[in-house]
Write an enzyme that holds these catalytic residues in place. Structure first.
Site, PDB file in Angstrom:
ATOM      1  N   LYS A 185       0.832  -1.211   0.000  1.00 31.13           N
ATOM      2  CA  LYS A 185       0.000   0.000   0.000  1.00 31.13           C
ATOM      3  C   LYS A 185       0.863   1.257   0.000  1.00 31.13           C
ATOM      4  O   LYS A 185       0.614   2.193  -0.769  1.00 31.13           O
ATOM      5  CB  LYS A 185      -0.886  -0.012   1.260  1.00 31.13           C
ATOM      6  N   ARG A 239      -4.379  10.558   5.008  1.00 27.20           N
ATOM      7  CA  ARG A 239      -3.345  11.596   5.023  1.00 27.20           C
ATOM      8  C   ARG A 239      -2.420  11.532   3.810  1.00 27.20           C
ATOM      9  O   ARG A 239      -1.873  12.548   3.386  1.00 27.20           O
ATOM     10  CB  ARG A 239      -2.482  11.424   6.281  1.00 27.20           C
ATOM     11  N   CYS A 245      -5.289  13.240  13.988  1.00 31.08           N
ATOM     12  CA  CYS A 245      -5.401  11.864  13.524  1.00 31.08           C
ATOM     13  C   CYS A 245      -5.330  10.968  14.739  1.00 31.08           C
ATOM     14  O   CYS A 245      -4.740  11.334  15.741  1.00 31.08           O
ATOM     15  CB  CYS A 245      -4.250  11.598  12.563  1.00 31.08           C
ATOM     16  N   ARG A 289       0.545  14.422  13.734  1.00 33.66           N
ATOM     17  CA  ARG A 289       1.033  14.196  12.366  1.00 33.66           C
ATOM     18  C   ARG A 289       0.933  15.434  11.456  1.00 33.66           C
ATOM     19  O   ARG A 289       0.143  15.477  10.524  1.00 33.66           O
ATOM     20  CB  ARG A 289       0.281  13.017  11.722  1.00 33.66           C
ATOM     21  N   PRO A 290       1.767  16.432  11.707  1.00 35.79           N
ATOM     22  CA  PRO A 290       1.722  17.651  10.892  1.00 35.79           C
ATOM     23  C   PRO A 290       2.309  17.444   9.488  1.00 35.79           C
ATOM     24  O   PRO A 290       2.821  16.372   9.168  1.00 35.79           O
ATOM     25  CB  PRO A 290       2.592  18.626  11.684  1.00 35.79           C
ATOM     26  N   VAL A 291       2.216  18.489   8.635  1.00 39.94           N
ATOM     27  CA  VAL A 291       2.772  18.407   7.280  1.00 39.94           C
ATOM     28  C   VAL A 291       3.797  19.520   7.038  1.00 39.94           C
ATOM     29  O   VAL A 291       4.092  19.861   5.893  1.00 39.94           O
ATOM     30  CB  VAL A 291       1.673  18.468   6.186  1.00 39.94           C
ATOM     31  N   ASP A 292       4.325  20.081   8.127  1.00 38.67           N
ATOM     32  CA  ASP A 292       5.255  21.212   8.007  1.00 38.67           C
ATOM     33  C   ASP A 292       6.495  20.868   7.179  1.00 38.67           C
ATOM     34  O   ASP A 292       7.025  21.718   6.448  1.00 38.67           O
ATOM     35  CB  ASP A 292       5.658  21.714   9.405  1.00 38.67           C
ATOM     36  N   ASP A 304       4.869   0.554  12.150  1.00 41.16           N
ATOM     37  CA  ASP A 304       3.674  -0.135  11.654  1.00 41.16           C
ATOM     38  C   ASP A 304       3.607  -1.605  12.089  1.00 41.16           C
ATOM     39  O   ASP A 304       2.628  -2.285  11.786  1.00 41.16           O
ATOM     40  CB  ASP A 304       3.602  -0.051  10.115  1.00 41.16           C
ATOM     41  N   ILE A 343       8.132   7.047  17.029  1.00 40.98           N
ATOM     42  CA  ILE A 343       7.745   7.771  15.805  1.00 40.98           C
ATOM     43  C   ILE A 343       6.467   8.590  16.008  1.00 40.98           C
ATOM     44  O   ILE A 343       6.421   9.777  15.688  1.00 40.98           O
ATOM     45  CB  ILE A 343       7.537   6.800  14.618  1.00 40.98           C
ATOM     46  N   ARG A 368      -8.584  -0.468   5.138  1.00 40.06           N
ATOM     47  CA  ARG A 368      -7.726   0.546   4.507  1.00 40.06           C
ATOM     48  C   ARG A 368      -6.407  -0.064   4.052  1.00 40.06           C
ATOM     49  O   ARG A 368      -5.824   0.396   3.073  1.00 40.06           O
ATOM     50  CB  ARG A 368      -7.426   1.673   5.504  1.00 40.06           C
TER      51      ARG A 368
HETATM   52  C1  UD1 Z   1       4.472   6.818   6.500  1.00 36.91           C
HETATM   53  C2  UD1 Z   1       3.610   5.612   6.272  1.00 36.91           C
HETATM   54  C3  UD1 Z   1       3.048   5.092   7.602  1.00 36.91           C
HETATM   55  C4  UD1 Z   1       4.182   4.865   8.595  1.00 36.91           C
HETATM   56  C5  UD1 Z   1       5.081   6.091   8.703  1.00 36.91           C
HETATM   57  C6  UD1 Z   1       6.312   5.846   9.561  1.00 36.91           C
HETATM   58  C7  UD1 Z   1       2.747   6.011   4.048  1.00 36.91           C
HETATM   59  C8  UD1 Z   1       1.575   6.336   3.197  1.00 36.91           C
HETATM   60  N1  UD1 Z   1       2.536   5.977   5.372  1.00 36.91           N
HETATM   61  O1  UD1 Z   1       3.621   7.833   7.054  1.00 36.91           O
HETATM   62  O2  UD1 Z   1       2.365   3.871   7.357  1.00 36.91           O
HETATM   63  O3  UD1 Z   1       3.627   4.609   9.871  1.00 36.91           O
HETATM   64  O4  UD1 Z   1       5.534   6.494   7.399  1.00 36.91           O
HETATM   65  O5  UD1 Z   1       7.043   4.783   9.074  1.00 36.91           O
HETATM   66  O6  UD1 Z   1       3.815   5.728   3.551  1.00 36.91           O
HETATM   67  N2  UD1 Z   1       6.257  14.636  10.759  1.00 36.91           N
HETATM   68  C9  UD1 Z   1       6.287  15.991  11.049  1.00 36.91           C
HETATM   69  N3  UD1 Z   1       6.030  16.882  10.030  1.00 36.91           N
HETATM   70  C10 UD1 Z   1       5.747  16.470   8.756  1.00 36.91           C
HETATM   71  C11 UD1 Z   1       5.740  15.101   8.467  1.00 36.91           C
HETATM   72  C12 UD1 Z   1       5.989  14.196   9.500  1.00 36.91           C
HETATM   73  O7  UD1 Z   1       6.540  16.389  12.181  1.00 36.91           O
HETATM   74  O8  UD1 Z   1       5.539  17.345   7.884  1.00 36.91           O
HETATM   75  C13 UD1 Z   1       6.538  13.660  11.826  1.00 36.91           C
HETATM   76  C14 UD1 Z   1       5.356  12.734  12.129  1.00 36.91           C
HETATM   77  O9  UD1 Z   1       4.435  13.336  13.020  1.00 36.91           O
HETATM   78  C15 UD1 Z   1       6.070  11.547  12.739  1.00 36.91           C
HETATM   79  C16 UD1 Z   1       7.410  11.502  11.956  1.00 36.91           C
HETATM   80  O10 UD1 Z   1       7.550  12.786  11.364  1.00 36.91           O
HETATM   81  O11 UD1 Z   1       6.348  11.778  14.100  1.00 36.91           O
HETATM   82  C17 UD1 Z   1       7.472  10.467  10.872  1.00 36.91           C
HETATM   83  O12 UD1 Z   1       6.298  10.529  10.068  1.00 36.91           O
HETATM   84  P1  UD1 Z   1       6.303  10.219   8.508  1.00 36.91           P
HETATM   85  O13 UD1 Z   1       7.472   9.352   8.173  1.00 36.91           O
HETATM   86  O14 UD1 Z   1       6.149  11.495   7.758  1.00 36.91           O
HETATM   87  O15 UD1 Z   1       4.969   9.382   8.348  1.00 36.91           O
HETATM   88  P2  UD1 Z   1       4.101   9.354   7.065  1.00 36.91           P
HETATM   89  O16 UD1 Z   1       4.981   9.590   5.886  1.00 36.91           O
HETATM   90  O17 UD1 Z   1       2.877  10.171   7.242  1.00 36.91           O
END
Ligand code: UD1
Length: 417
Positions: free
Chosen positions: A22, A92, A116, A121-124, A304, A326, A396
């Site tokens: 996925k 997301r 969430c 889980r921000p996108v900054d 995961d 994480i 999902r």
């Molecule tokens: C991806 C996986 C998810 C997995 C995760 C960690 C996909 C679709 N999903 O999620 O199944 O659990 O990796 O292996 O591939 N963070 C920030 N700011 C951001 C982005 C992330 O602070 O803009 C933080 C998150 O809150 C978290 C850490 O970074 O604490 C890692 O998250 P991230 O690797 O980005 O997870 P996803 O890519 O969303």
């Protein structure tokens, strides 16, 4: 509302085929936005998240055709550069359209993902990366609005290792002007699979799978065909289920080389594991021994798989510590395991599990995707009947899981109630 009903206590035995990943399929579907040619993906899993991403891309004007496990995506007539709230709130990963849209069309509007179940889980990091490449980004009316005539290569240092941020920026950089260097990039195998697909589309990418990825932008990308890699989390989930039930199974169409941390922990728990290039065999003779787990970015132990090992530890011999580094708030399965009789104490991001002889069936609620996998494993080992509510979380990310588990001898039924 659908539920799963499990009569526990049967060791899993037999063979099961592992589906496509996925987390590799989702970013690759978004890569179709980078070209006006056809992208043909095979080994696509049949999952809700894939259907949601397909719907999102279709709303943008991508033509998607599915035939068996193949999906053909054609982005020649993309005319709506927006990911609306309704889609992003349920998945997301919809944020993965941001980089490709800005790179090819110079603009994108993507709803801000809200809170969430497994943490804020921000996108900054996604946004900062695009800004470093010259995009103007505004947050307005709950949307991220990004614009750039043409993105420019930049050196981007991630302060946190982030999988989808790495993927989003790798796709954006593929069509940017000049060279982009991603430092402290995610090394997950799904990032590498996406890089292979992009390279086949004409992108110039080096170093995927290492800490530093170097992307030299090109003017245009073309179509290609690509086979999605096997799902390592689905593989790990079946292996833990077999180990917890004292079973003996063979996974087909998978890969052991991307599961090192999980296989090591299963061996430590007492499982006997053999593998070749596409198959993994697991035999579990005795009650599992408890194993400590600490989640961290790849190649360390995946977040995961944390919930599934919690279920294993709940019935293992001895006590174990599980540390989640994480995501905050990723222990919601603990209160559900308590309903089955598990002895688990949580302090911050650490859970201490005291293994007990057996769990007892009860009604439990799935709270997120991997938590639902944990509850299935617990239900398979529990004495008597376990009913799992809210299984839409499960759909999902696990393809036909109750059918696959039934093939392995489990007594598991999906009911409408
Ligand atoms: C991806 C996986 C998810 C997995 C995760 C960690 C996909 C679709 N999903 O999620 O199944 O659990 O990796 O292996 O591939 N963070 C920030 N700011 C951001 C982005 C992330 O602070 O803009 C933080 C998150 O809150 C978290 C850490 O970074 O604490 C890692 O998250 P991230 O690797 O980005 O997870 P996803 O890519 O969303």
């Amino acid at each position: 509302m659908q539920k799963l009903v499990i009569q526990g206590g049967i060791p899993l035995r037999g063979e099961v085929r592992i589906s496509g990943a996925k987390n590799a399929a989702l970013p690759m579907m978004c890569a179709s936005l980078l070209t006006s040619d056809v992208l043909q993906l095979s080994n696509m899993p049949d999952l809700h998240d894939i259907a949601t991403m397909r719907k999102l891309l279709e709303q943008m004007g991508v033509k998607a055709v599915v035939q068996g496990d193949e999906m053909t995506l054609h982005g020649a007539q993309v005319d709506r550069l927006e990911a609306p709230y309704d889609m992003v709130k349920t998945m997301r990963a919809a944020v993965l359209v941001l980089g490709p849209l800005v790179a090819r069309f110079g603009e994108a509007r993507v709803s801000m993902p809200g809170g969430c179940a497994i943490g804020s889980r921000p996108v900054d990091i996604h946004i900062k990366g695009l800004q470093a490449m010259g995009a103007q980004v505004f947050i307005e009316h709950g949307y991220i609005h990004a614009q750039a005539k043409r993105l420019k290569g930049a050196r981007i240092l991630f302060d946190i290792v982030s999988v989808t941020s790495t993927e989003n920026l790798m796709m954006a950089a593929a069509l940017a002007e000049g060279v982009t260097v991603l430092e402290n990039a995610a090394r997950e195998p799904e990032v590498v699979d996406l890089a292979h697909c992009l390279i086949a589309m004409g992108a110039k990418i080096e170093g995927a799978g290492s800490h530093t990825i170097v992307i030299t932008g090109v003017d245009r990308l073309h179509g290609t065909t690509h086979r999605i890699m096997p799902d390592r989390i689905e593989s790990g989930t079946f292996l833990v289920a077999a180990a917890a039930t004292g079973g003996s199974i063979v996974l087909r169409d998978t890969r052991a080389d991307i599961l090192d941390a999980v296989l090591e922990k299963l061996t430590e728990a007492g499982a006997c594991i053999r593998s070749d290039s596409e198959n993994i065999h697991l035999d579990m003779m005795d009650r599992p021994r408890s194993v400590n787990v600490r989640t961290a970015p790849y190649p360390a132990f995946p977040t995961d798989m944390q919930a599934q090992f919690m279920a294993l530890n709940a019935i293992a011999e001895g006590s174990a510590m599980v540390v989640e580094t994480i995501f905050e708030n990723r222990f919601m399965h603990v209160q559900e395991l308590h309903r089955l009789g598990a002895r688990i104490d949580v302090e911050g991001n650490t859970a201490l599990i005291h293994g007990i002889d057996h769990l007892e069936g009860a009604t439990v609620m799935a709270t997120d995707l991997r938590a639902s996998a944990c509850l299935i494993i617990a239900g398979l080992v529990a004495q008597g009947e376990t009913v799992i509510d809210r299984i839409y979380h499960l759909d999902r990310g696990y393809e036909h899981i109750e059918i696959k588990l039934s093939q392995l001898g489990a007594n598991i039924l999906r009911i409408n109630k």
